[in-house]
Design a protein around this motif. Structure first.
Motif, short mmCIF file in Angstrom:
data_model
loop_
_atom_site.label_atom_id
_atom_site.label_comp_id
_atom_site.label_asym_id
_atom_site.label_seq_id
_atom_site.Cartn_x
_atom_site.Cartn_y
_atom_site.Cartn_z
N ALA A 31 0.83 -1.21 0.00
CA ALA A 31 0.00 0.00 0.00
C ALA A 31 0.86 1.26 0.00
N ALA A 32 1.93 1.24 0.78
CA ALA A 32 2.79 2.42 0.90
C ALA A 32 3.46 2.77 -0.43
N PHE A 33 3.97 1.75 -1.13
CA PHE A 33 4.66 2.02 -2.39
C PHE A 33 3.71 2.03 -3.58
N GLY A 34 2.49 1.57 -3.38
CA GLY A 34 1.51 1.61 -4.45
C GLY A 34 1.13 3.04 -4.81
N GLN A 35 1.28 3.94 -3.85
CA GLN A 35 1.00 5.37 -4.08
C GLN A 35 2.17 6.16 -3.49
N ARG A 36 3.36 5.91 -4.02
CA ARG A 36 4.58 6.41 -3.38
C ARG A 36 4.72 7.93 -3.40
N ARG A 37 3.96 8.62 -4.24
CA ARG A 37 4.03 10.09 -4.23
C ARG A 37 3.21 10.69 -3.10
N LYS A 38 2.35 9.89 -2.52
CA LYS A 38 1.52 10.39 -1.42
C LYS A 38 2.26 10.25 -0.09
#
Length: 269
Positions: free
Chosen positions: A216-223
């Protein structure tokens, strides 16, 4: 690579298997020296291909088990190995092979020139059986090896980096140019050594939970992590684990993901 490309042995290469056969003797010797096989070793080779690495490993260790998906390669390989050593061949997709059962109580030493198209799934499959593996020596796309060994803050640090480094010591060994293969791949390759960590050095929390957080953390790494993990962890959970909610995934060391998993596991009790 077209269906008409062939290996040094004349075998027609299978595009769907991602076959690139290593032929450079200097590179082959360096791999064997890095593995340093011994007679008592339980050696497993993934994807032996035309046997360029299989035969020198077999000469050094005397016996070896190879896992090969391409049935057309199996009988030629048996014939090549007949006077060299004891070769067992498992005709199967490596992703279906139970390495723990294959080990039968004796730690495996796994070696392979991994197909580029499924190298990451193979790595994660091996991690599932890390307790039965002594070490792994793989040739992979150089970019993948860089991701495997990347430190927090690096542009290539990600899910693969975290999950591998929590289970193994990752040691890049040396690079391999495209000219060492037939046909030539369009990318550079590299050889890496993975040594599974002892049980006492592993996180004392379920890897499935860590994997869920990391994905989850790296799935949206810009967030920021507070946003990327909003469905998994609260800001209070992040702060309790010593994590800045405004940080991004690539800033966290693998141990931080473990700390968050421990926080979430304890909160559920």
């Amino acid at each position: 690579m077209s269906q008409r490309d062939s290996s040094p042995s004349g075998h027609i290469l299978r595009k769907r298997f991602g076959q690139h056969f290593l032929h450079d003797k200097n590179i082959l010797n360096r791999i064997v020296e890095s593995v340093a096989p011994q007679a008592e070793d339980r050696l497993i080779e993934i994807g032996p291909g035309a046997g360029a690495l299989t035969l020198p490993l077999l000469r050094a260790a005397g016996k070896l088990t190879a896992i090969e998906l391409d049935r057309d390669l199996i009988e030629p390989l048996r014939e090549l190995a007949r006077t060299v050593g004891e070769l067992s061949i498992v005709s199967a997709d490596v992703l279906t092979v139970d390495f723990t059962a294959l080990a039968a109580g004796q730690p495996l030493r796994v070696v392979g020139n991994l197909p580029y198209n499924i190298s990451t799934p193979i790595l994660f499959h091996c991690l599932e059986h890390a307790a039965a593996i002594r070490d792994m020596h793989f040739m992979l796309q150089k970019e993948v090896v860089e991701r495997m060994a990347a430190a927090p803050g690096s542009k290539v640090y990600g899910r693969l980096s975290v999950m591998l480094q929590l289970r193994c010591a990752v040691q890049p060994l040396f690079g391999v140019p495209p000219g060492a293969f037939r046909p030539r791949p369009k990318v550079d390759s590299a050889v890496v050594r993975l040594t599974p960590l002892p049980a006492h050095a592993l996180p004392q929390v379920e890897f499935a939970l860590i994997e869920r957080i990391v994905r989850a953390a790296f799935g949206q790494r810009r967030k920021t992590l507070s946003n990327a993990l909003s469905g998994i962890a609260s800001i209070q959970d992040l702060e309790a684990a010593g994590i800045n909610p405004r940080a991004r995934a690539e800033q966290l060391a693998p141990s931080a993901f473990v700390a968050l998993a421990e926080r979430l596991m304890n909160a559920e009790r």
